[in-house]
Design a protein around this motif. Sequence first.
Motif, short mmCIF file in Angstrom:
data_model
loop_
_atom_site.label_atom_id
_atom_site.label_comp_id
_atom_site.label_asym_id
_atom_site.label_seq_id
_atom_site.Cartn_x
_atom_site.Cartn_y
_atom_site.Cartn_z
N THR A 27 1.25 5.45 0.23
CA THR A 27 0.26 4.55 0.80
C THR A 27 0.71 3.10 0.65
O THR A 27 0.65 2.31 1.60
N ASN A 28 1.18 2.75 -0.54
CA ASN A 28 1.66 1.38 -0.77
C ASN A 28 2.86 1.05 0.10
O ASN A 28 2.96 -0.05 0.65
N GLU A 51 1.92 6.14 -3.94
CA GLU A 51 3.19 5.45 -3.70
C GLU A 51 3.47 5.34 -2.20
O GLU A 51 3.88 4.28 -1.70
N GLU A 96 1.64 0.58 3.77
CA GLU A 96 0.92 -0.68 3.95
C GLU A 96 1.91 -1.84 4.00
O GLU A 96 1.81 -2.71 4.88
#
Length: 103
Positions: free
Chosen positions: A28-29, A26, A32
């Motif tokens: 990481t998303n 979560e 990004e």
Amino acid sequence: MKNLIKPYYAVIFTSTQKEHIEGYAEMTNQMEALAKTQDGFLGMDSARNEVGITVSYWESLEAIKNWKQHTDHLVAQQKGRQDWYSWYNVKICKVEREYEFSS
């Protein structure tokens, strides 16, 4: 990254993870998506097996510095050191030239 004439910078983040990484995907998303909104962000490539590698591309060293110091990114960095990574390494490189092959 295609056909950029002007040199740019790559931040190469290599890491190994701890056994339990709850919440990592979560975050990481979120990071990004946030990086894509930052001034100077050009793109990102990522892969993970036993060792993970993420390369983000930036227009300038100042853009990289601003991203590193972004409040939400600081929280993610702290969580990474505390909860998710057993080791990581960061390299910042100037990309002078690139080319690719595609069939």
